[in-house]
Enzyme design. Structure first.
Site, PDB file in Angstrom:
ATOM      1  N   GLN A   1     -13.418   1.891 -10.892  1.00 25.12           N
ATOM      2  CA  GLN A   1     -12.029   1.562 -10.576  1.00 25.12           C
ATOM      3  C   GLN A   1     -11.761   1.616  -9.081  1.00 25.12           C
ATOM      4  OE1 GLN A   1      -9.227   5.159 -11.365  1.00 25.12           O
ATOM      5  NE2 GLN A   1     -10.825   5.278 -12.942  1.00 25.12           N
TER       6      GLN A   1
ATOM      7  N   THR B   1      -1.609   7.831 -17.191  1.00 23.40           N
ATOM      8  CA  THR B   1      -1.874   8.908 -18.144  1.00 23.40           C
ATOM      9  C   THR B   1      -1.831  10.240 -17.413  1.00 23.40           C
ATOM     10  OG1 THR B   1      -3.298   7.410 -19.393  1.00 23.40           O
ATOM     11  CG2 THR B   1      -3.475   9.752 -19.881  1.00 23.40           C
TER      12      THR B   1
ATOM     13  N   ASP C   1       1.190  21.724  23.080  1.00 22.01           N
ATOM     14  CA  ASP C   1       0.746  20.489  22.434  1.00 22.01           C
ATOM     15  C   ASP C   1       1.510  19.288  22.992  1.00 22.01           C
ATOM     16  OD1 ASP C   1       0.834  18.309  20.349  1.00 22.01           O
ATOM     17  OD2 ASP C   1      -0.558  19.663  19.359  1.00 22.01           O
TER      18      ASP C   1
ATOM     19  N   TRP D   1       5.760  13.000  -1.177  1.00 21.60           N
ATOM     20  CA  TRP D   1       4.544  13.138  -0.377  1.00 21.60           C
ATOM     21  C   TRP D   1       3.602  11.943  -0.488  1.00 21.60           C
ATOM     22  CZ3 TRP D   1       4.107  16.428   3.423  1.00 21.60           C
ATOM     23  CH2 TRP D   1       2.863  16.649   4.002  1.00 21.60           C
ATOM     24  N   TYR D   2       3.672  11.203  -1.562  1.00 23.55           N
ATOM     25  CA  TYR D   2       2.805  10.038  -1.716  1.00 23.55           C
ATOM     26  C   TYR D   2       3.297   9.169  -2.863  1.00 23.55           C
ATOM     27  CZ  TYR D   2       0.752  12.558  -5.695  1.00 23.55           C
ATOM     28  OH  TYR D   2       0.565  13.245  -6.869  1.00 23.55           O
TER      29      TYR D   2
ATOM     30  N   TRP E   1      -2.014   9.223  17.839  1.00 23.52           N
ATOM     31  CA  TRP E   1      -0.574   9.393  17.627  1.00 23.52           C
ATOM     32  C   TRP E   1       0.050  10.195  18.767  1.00 23.52           C
ATOM     33  CZ3 TRP E   1       2.051  13.930  17.541  1.00 23.52           C
ATOM     34  CH2 TRP E   1       1.348  15.111  17.248  1.00 23.52           C
TER      35      TRP E   1
ATOM     36  N   GLU F   1      -0.684   6.703   9.488  1.00 21.90           N
ATOM     37  CA  GLU F   1       0.090   7.315  10.575  1.00 21.90           C
ATOM     38  C   GLU F   1      -0.277   6.684  11.911  1.00 21.90           C
ATOM     39  OE1 GLU F   1      -1.180  11.294  12.439  1.00 21.90           O
ATOM     40  OE2 GLU F   1       0.384  11.833  10.994  1.00 21.90           O
TER      41      GLU F   1
ATOM     42  N   ASP G   1       5.677   8.661   4.873  1.00 20.52           N
ATOM     43  CA  ASP G   1       6.240   8.827   6.216  1.00 20.52           C
ATOM     44  C   ASP G   1       5.715   7.764   7.169  1.00 20.52           C
ATOM     45  OD1 ASP G   1       3.639   9.990   6.273  1.00 20.52           O
ATOM     46  OD2 ASP G   1       4.196  11.224   7.992  1.00 20.52           O
TER      47      ASP G   1
ATOM     48  N   THR H   1      -3.754   5.459  -2.068  1.00 22.76           N
ATOM     49  CA  THR H   1      -2.662   6.424  -1.937  1.00 22.76           C
ATOM     50  C   THR H   1      -1.888   6.145  -0.661  1.00 22.76           C
ATOM     51  OG1 THR H   1      -3.974   8.078  -3.099  1.00 22.76           O
ATOM     52  CG2 THR H   1      -2.072   8.860  -1.851  1.00 22.76           C
TER      53      THR H   1
END
Length: 924
Positions: free
Chosen positions: A508, A397, A789, A589-590, A905, A344, A516, A512
């Site tokens: 491993q 899996t 904000d 979402w991902y 941001w 982001e 957005d 992710t």
């Protein structure tokens, strides 16, 4: 009080693919060992045909052991290249060979640290860049010279050397007499400023060393600079008493009628004091406002914020140039530390530099921002080394998600069918690689946790992850883990068996993506491309825009169910997908991908997500990727998929739009995360069940107004760019609701919605691929409280201004202006901010669930066990300057702590809003 949602990434499946046979290997770094990285950039100008001058800026990164002194060497490819004046080093040249040695004050260079230095030079014939650099006689990224330094430690991604330019063999020339060794230097903060036309910007000047008598610093403009740019005063006097007290140099840009910006360099020389001071120059760039008179106030505000964000003293960027999530370190919300960063933040970094390019015509900083993103938060081939083993017919899996954290670790179950991945082959063909080109969502920029890169413990920035355990896992209940788990930290199986239950575990890597953020990067690339075209400079960013198109191609993984099952799943036995029938054409979402660190293990995996949130959609990105030639994906079906997505996203907004106008939560194809049977009374969108709080529940995912502002800004951008009628219909209702719940006070202050409450559901299921869903008279929203904000207000103002510019809506324009004026009342030395009372910090000593019998340690030795709390596995917070105030609150001896945060941001959202208002409405 500003209330911030914890913008959790539902990352619960990023470790769900594990090898079924145990593998024993030694942890290896993600890339080859090097000693140093050097980047070399120049700003060239021509003084006569075949001759000119240039400024070279170098960044040296020490990826080996700590140094107590250093020298940097390189060879000019052309005999006509000469160093004339340098800074931050002692510069000498012999023939074509250049050497820079450390100053007394910058000789110490820690492992992982960077330093910046540079010089002014001249050239004749041409000015090619050097191809090889050496630090202490060791070739950076290559083989040591005959006098090698100690062996370097691993580095994640050495910078490629620039391509050599052919030139004649250099002729020897006498070595100039070395310059006298400076005793101190003139401090300038910052060393570059952006100045709005008709406005001004300041730099603070002081000395690093006390003189024995008065010192005069003379500020002089270097020849060839823009005549509109001037600096005052031209002399500063420092005494033995005030030598370290900053004095201000103000650079002003005259208002003129042209539509171009300019640059100038101001050199600083010293006299007196009995001390020799070295000084770097102050560079100024004019931000043009298209000739408006008496100056565009909002462009001036953009430049003011831009300078504050880029001022090193304010701390928005790491030494490597990575934007932090916030200036402040004690910040717990979605990231659990302020000096982590997110994809982001990187997408906002791009946005900041795109607007800079729009107002100055200088696109180098936009390209630099993308290059930084590519280097640090898009995993390199070395970071994702076994993708070639990925089997698209068996992507991963299955392991279920659960509401209760105590249900973890989740059992791997190969008996649940998974679908096929329909885009892997075409992506590999299009880009000739099996790598994924997408950002990982979270970086430990300063390596605060100590995981390092792939278990090395030292390399920074380091890829990490947090959320892994269902929708009830708040940030206060997370256990951070490395993205490359070599079992160097944690327990016997690293951190894997906290989340996944299996008979054997393999080391491993796993990443992710937050869709957005990648979609925002594409959106920004669209704007940058349009602005650069208008300036006749599109070629300068063409390669970066092509990378945005590539990112958009891979972003299609966010369109697929987690295990590539078909929409409409109500049990684990629901049909697996074939072809593209597992696609929702929404931004979920991902998406995540991973594989074995051991190439002999021969496996890798990829997953999408079953959960779709209204706040994550980006129809502007879908439109750009499907209609704009420069952003057209290279794959065979990428553009057509995004065309389908554009319609689907707009339908989704309309299906979720409440009777009042706000957008409700979303829909899921996997109820409770394990394809459970959803309540029969809930409507469905293309087979997916309505969920008012998709993805996470602590707090509810759609109660934060920020998701409304962020998402509607993208809809408004689409409407502004294309005139899309469906986007306008959605905006007409949303803008009316939002404005009705916004207060602009007589003194200029404002109140915007903060916490939202929801009731009801969409009126009916929807599955048509054409048309728009009906209105929802039974779906309602109420505003529970309001906020000031600044970041959300900036984003909200952009919604209003894009809508107003296309719809000619005077009320929306005026409210956008009022919000921006109100935000500007909250200026401080680092940007804009308002006090935030963090009552939620009472959860910092909450227990973190650890399965019975599981024990391990964090890299710093903090134990992980059934007695762990958020703070106990993050003991570094006890050394934070804000900890005493937090501790008093936890101990019950003080009130809830109040801080003024400077989130990256949020500052950029405000800066961009100011710049865009100045562009859209240049006359105010």
């Amino acid at each position: 009080m500003a209330i911030r949602a914890y913008r959790k990434r539902a990352l619960w499946a990023a470790v769900l693919a594990v090898c079924t046979a145990a593998v024993t290997l030694v942890a290896q770094p993600a890339s080859a060992a090097v000693t140093c990285d050097v980047t070399y950039t120049t700003n060239d100008w021509t003084t006569s045909p075949g001759n000119g001058g240039f400024t070279a800026n170098l960044t040296v990164r020490n990826t080996g052991d700590a140094l107590s002194s250093w020298n940097l060497g390189f060879t000019f490819p052309n005999s006509g290249q000469r160093v004339s004046q340098g800074w931050s080093a002692n510069w000498t040249q012999s023939g074509a060979n250049v050497t820079a040695t450390n100053m007394p004050w910058n000789g110490t260079l820690a492992s992982g640290a960077t330093l910046s230095l540079g010089f002014n030079g001249t050239w004749s014939g041409s000015n090619p860049k050097p191809t090889t650099f050496r630090v202490n006689n060791v070739v950076c990224g290559g083989t040591p010279s005959p006098s090698p330094s100690p062996s370097p430690s691993p580095s994640p991604s050495p910078s490629p050397s620039p391509s050599p330019s052919p030139s004649p063999s250099p002729s020897p020339s006498p070595s100039p007499s070395p310059s006298p060794q400076p005793d101190g230097f003139v401090r300038i903060a910052p060393t570059s400023v952006l100045v709005a036309e008709g406005g001004s910007a300041t730099a603070a000047v002081s000395l690093s060393l006390q003189p024995t008598s008065n010192v005069t610093v003379t500020v002089s403009k270097q020849s060839g600079g823009d005549a509109d740019l001037t600096a005052a005063p031209t002399t500063l006097t420092f005494t033995p008493a005030n030598w370290n007290v900053p004095q201000t140099v103000t650079v002003s840009a005259a208002q003129d009628a042209d539509a171009t910006g300019g640059t100038a360099r101001f050199n600083m020389s010293t006299s007196g004091g009995g001390v020799f001071y070295f000084s770097s120059p102050l560079d100024a760039t004019e931000a043009d406002d298209d000739g408006t008179t008496p100056g565009n106030e909002y462009i001036q505000r953009f430049t003011s914020l831009y300078n504050k964000i880029h001022d090193p003293a304010n701390g928005y960027f790491s030494p490597e140039g990575v934007p932090y999530h916030s200036v402040e370190t004690f910040l717990v919300e979605a990231p659990d530390h302020g000096h982590e960063t997110t994809s982001e933040a990187y997408s906002y970094y791009l946005w900041l530099e795109a607007v800079y390019g729009q107002v100055t015509g200088d696109w180098t900083k936009f390209n630099t921002a993308w290059a930084s993103m590519e280097r640090y938060i898009i995993p390199s081939t070395q970071d994702q080394p076994t993708n070639s083993f990925y089997n698209a017919s068996s992507p991963a899996t299955y392991a279920g998600e659960f509401d209760d954290i105590s249900a973890y670790p989740s059992q791997i179950n190969s008996g649940v069918s998974v679908g096929t991945d329909p885009i892997a082959a075409e992506l590999r063909t299009a880009y000739n690689t099996s790598d994924i080109y997408g950002m990982h969502w979270l970086l430990d920029v300063d390596n605060t946790y100590g995981f390092g890169r792939c278990g090395d413990g030292t390399t920074k920035p380091a890829y990490i992850n947090t959320y892994q355990r269902g929708p009830e896992e708040s940030v206060f209940e997370t256990i951070p883990q490395p993205s490359c788990d070599t079992f160097a930290h944690g327990g016997r199986n690293g951190f894997l068996d906290l989340f996944i239950k299996d008979s054997n575990y393999a080391r491993q890597w796993k990443y992710t993506n937050a869709p957005d953020a990648d979609a925002r990067a594409v959106q920004v690339a669209y704007y940058a491309n349009e602005w650069a075209k208008a300036q006749g400079k599109q070629s300068q960013i063409a390669s970066t825009v092509a990378k945005a198109a590539k990112m958009g191609d891979y972003l299609r993984y966010a369109m697929y169910d987690k295990y590539f099952k078909q929409p409409g799943c109500t049990s684990t036995s629901c049909p697996a997908g074939t072809g593209k029938n597992s696609a929702t054409y929404l931004l979920s979402w991902y998406y995540a991908w991973g594989g074995a660190t051991d190439s002999s293990a021969g496996w890798a995996w990829r997953i999408g997500s079953s959960h779709n949130h209204g706040g994550y959609q980006n129809p502007l990105a879908a439109w750009a990727l499907s209609t704009q030639t420069d952003l057209r994906p290279r794959s065979s079906t990428g553009a057509s998929d995004w065309a389908t997505s554009l319609t689907r996203q707009l339908q989704f907004y309309k299906w979720l739009q409440s009777d009042e106008g706000a957008i409700a939560g979303g829909a899921t194809n996997s109820w409770q995360g394990h394809y459970a049977t959803p309540p029969s009374n809930l409507p469905k969108f293309h087979g997916m069940t309505y969920d008012w709080q998709p993805v996470y529940h602590d707090p509810p995912s759609n109660q934060w107004f920020g998701f409304q502002a962020w998402s509607m800004e993208r809809v408004a951008s689409l409407y502004y760019a294309s005139g899309n009628a469906d986007a306008k219909t959605i905006l007409d209702k949303w803008v009316s609701w939002a404005m009705a719940n916004t207060t602009i006070n007589a003194n200029g202050t404002y109140q915007i919605p903060s916490t939202l409450r929801w009731s009801g559901a969409p009126v009916a299921s929807w599955s048509s691929t054409t048309g728009m869903p009906p209105a929802n008279p039974g779906l309602h929203v109420t505003v529970a409280d309001h906020t000031t904000d600044v970041g959300v207000a900036g984003s909200y103002a952009k919604v209003l201004m894009y809508y107003a510019a296309r719809a000619n809506h005077t009320g929306a324009k005026n409210m956008a202006k009022a919000l921006l004026d109100g935000i500007w009342l909250n200026q401080d030395a680092k940007g804009v901010s308002v006090p935030e009372t963090k009552a939620d910090y009472n959860r910092l000593d909450d227990a973190v669930y650890v399965p019975p019998g599981w024990t391990g340690t964090m890299p710093n030795g903090d134990p992980i066990n059934s007695s762990s709390t958020f703070l106990s596995i993050r003991s570094f917070y006890q050394n934070d300057p804000d900890y005493p105030e937090v501790k008093a609150y936890l101990d019950g001896t003080g009130p809830a702590p109040t801080f003024n945060y400077h989130r990256f941001w949020a500052q950029v959202d405000v800066a961009v809003a100011m710049g865009e208002y100045g562009r859209l409405f240049p006359n105010g």
